[in-house]
Design an enzyme around this catalytic site. Structure first.
Site, PDB file in Angstrom:
ATOM      1  NE  ARG A  11      -3.832   0.643   2.191  1.00 34.71           N
ATOM      2  CZ  ARG A  11      -4.454   1.241   3.199  1.00 34.71           C
ATOM      3  NH1 ARG A  11      -4.370   0.742   4.417  1.00 34.71           N
ATOM      4  NH2 ARG A  11      -5.165   2.332   3.005  1.00 34.71           N
ATOM      5  CD  GLN A  16     -12.367  10.465   8.279  1.00 32.76           C
ATOM      6  OE1 GLN A  16     -12.844   9.443   8.780  1.00 32.76           O
ATOM      7  NE2 GLN A  16     -13.058  11.232   7.463  1.00 32.76           N
ATOM      8  CG  ASN A  17      -7.389  10.419   3.040  1.00 28.37           C
ATOM      9  OD1 ASN A  17      -8.301   9.641   3.278  1.00 28.37           O
ATOM     10  ND2 ASN A  17      -7.512  11.431   2.207  1.00 28.37           N
ATOM     11  CG  ASP A  73      -2.884   9.910   1.163  1.00 28.70           C
ATOM     12  OD1 ASP A  73      -2.707  11.115   1.426  1.00 28.70           O
ATOM     13  OD2 ASP A  73      -3.986   9.459   0.790  1.00 28.70           O
ATOM     14  CG  HIS A  94      -7.994   7.380  10.602  1.00 23.93           C
ATOM     15  ND1 HIS A  94      -8.963   7.068   9.652  1.00 23.93           N
ATOM     16  CD2 HIS A  94      -8.667   7.738  11.713  1.00 23.93           C
ATOM     17  CE1 HIS A  94     -10.170   7.242  10.180  1.00 23.93           C
ATOM     18  NE2 HIS A  94     -10.008   7.646  11.422  1.00 23.93           N
ATOM     19  CB  CYS A 142      11.972  -1.713  18.108  1.00 18.35           C
ATOM     20  SG  CYS A 142      12.199  -0.323  19.238  1.00 18.35           S
ATOM     21  N   GLY A 163     -14.850  14.356   0.617  1.00 22.78           N
ATOM     22  CA  GLY A 163     -14.598  12.954   0.354  1.00 22.78           C
ATOM     23  C   GLY A 163     -14.766  12.041   1.544  1.00 22.78           C
ATOM     24  CB  THR A 164     -15.148  12.055   4.879  1.00 21.68           C
ATOM     25  OG1 THR A 164     -15.517  11.240   5.987  1.00 21.68           O
ATOM     26  CG2 THR A 164     -15.404  13.512   5.200  1.00 21.68           C
ATOM     27  CB  SER A 165     -19.745   8.755   4.204  1.00 18.41           C
ATOM     28  OG  SER A 165     -19.216   8.115   5.350  1.00 18.41           O
TER      29      SER A 165
END
Length: 254
Positions: A68, A99-100, A102, A117, A153, A193-195
Site C-alpha cells: 500500500r 483521515q487519510n 497517505d 488515522h 525496533c 470525500g468523507t461520508s
C-alpha cells in the site's frame, strides 16, 4: 440559505478542511477494501488491520502495508490536494485535518496536517511505541504483494508496525484533540470525500456547526445533511477548484 460557501470563504478568518478517502481517490489510491489483493485478498480487512493480526502473522501484514505504501509513493496529488494547498494563500488561517494515511496533502504543499488515522510513512514499534526513523525499503513490490519480515525496533528489538490506526484502537490523542479544537474555532468547515457517518471523526463537522461555522460537504455521491449545512455534489478536484474560482477569482488550474 442565501449565503454560499464561496461567500463565506471570502470572509473567513480560519478555514478547516477535513478530508477522507474520496479526496485521494482521484490520485488512484485504492481504498482499504480495494487494496486487498494477491496474498491478502482472502482476508477480511478487519483480519489484517488489528494488532492481534499483526502479531499472528507479522510478515503478511507488513508486506501488505508496504504494498500500500508503495502505491501511495507512486501516486501524485490531485487537483483537490493542490486546491486545498492553494486555499492557504487566500485565507488568514487554514488547517487540514485528514483521515487519510497517505502524504498527498503534504506533497501538494499543505503544512502541519493533522492525521487522525496516522500515516503509512510513520511506522513505530508495536511493543514500546518508539518511532522507526530508519529508511524503509524502496524496492518495488510485486503486484500481488509479498510476505516481508518487518524491521526490528532499535530500542527493544520488537517488531516495527505500520503507523496507522487499526480497528479497535483509539485515535491518536494529540491529533484528535487538535482536530476538535480547530473544528470548534473555525468559521468555515469543508468536509471533502468523507461520508460523515463514521465516528468519532464524523463529530468534527457537528462541532463546527454547533459553534456557528459554515459547514459544506463535497462528495460525488449525495447523502443527507441537515438544513444548516451545504452540499456540493461532484468530484473533489472539480468542486474545490470551482469553489476557489467562485470565491477568489481565477487561479491556475492544477
Amino acid at each position: 440559505m442565501t449565503s454560499t460557501p464561496a461567500l463565506q470563504l471570502r470572509k473567513a478568518q480560519h478555514v478547516v478542511v477535513f478530508t477522507g478517502a474520496g479526496a485521494s481517490a482521484e490520485s488512484g489510491i485504492p481504498t482499504f477494501r480495494d487494496a486487498l489483493t494477491g496474498l491478502s485478498e482472502r482476508f477480511d480487512p478487519a483480519q489484517l488491520a488489528t494488532s492481534e493480526a499483526f502479531r499472528a502473522d507479522p510478515s503478511l501484514c507488513w508486506g501488505w502495508y508496504e504494498w500500500r505504501r508503495h502505491k501511495v509513493l507512486q501516486a501524485q496529488p490531485n487537483g483537490a490536494h493542490l486546491a486545498i494547498a492553494e486555499l492557504a494563500m487566500h485565507v488568514p488561517k487554514l488547517t487540514v485535518v485528514t483521515q487519510n494515511v497517505d502524504d498527498l496533502h503534504e506533497r501538494a504543499g499543505s503544512q502541519d496536517v493533522i492525521h487522525l488515522h496516522g500515516s503509512l510513512h510513520s511506522p513505530r514499534c508495536i511493543d514500546c511505541g518508539l518511532a522507526h526513523t530508519l529508511p524503509l525499503t524502496s524496492d518495488a513490490q510485486p503486484e500481488d504483494g509479498s510476505r516481508i519480515e518487518p524491521p526490528r525496533c532499535s530500542a527493544c528489538d520488537g517488531y516495527v508496525r505500520p503507523g496507522v490506526v487499526w480497528f479497535g484502537e483509539m485515535l491518536p490523542e494529540d491529533a484528535w484533540g487538535a482536530g476538535l479544537a480547530v473544528a470548534q474555532e473555525c468559521d468555515v468547515f469543508l468536509s471533502i470525500g468523507t461520508s460523515g457517518v463514521v465516528y468519532p471523526a464524523a463529530e468534527l463537522p457537528l462541532r463546527a456547526l454547533g459553534q456557528g461555522a459554515t459547514v459544506a460537504h463535497i462528495n460525488p455521491v449525495r447523502f443527507d445533511v441537515s438544513s444548516q449545512e451545504h452540499f456540493l455534489e461532484g468530484p473533489a478536484s472539480v468542486m474545490m477548484q470551482s469553489l476557489l474560482r467562485e470565491a477568489f477569482g481565477n487561479h491556475p488550474d492544477s
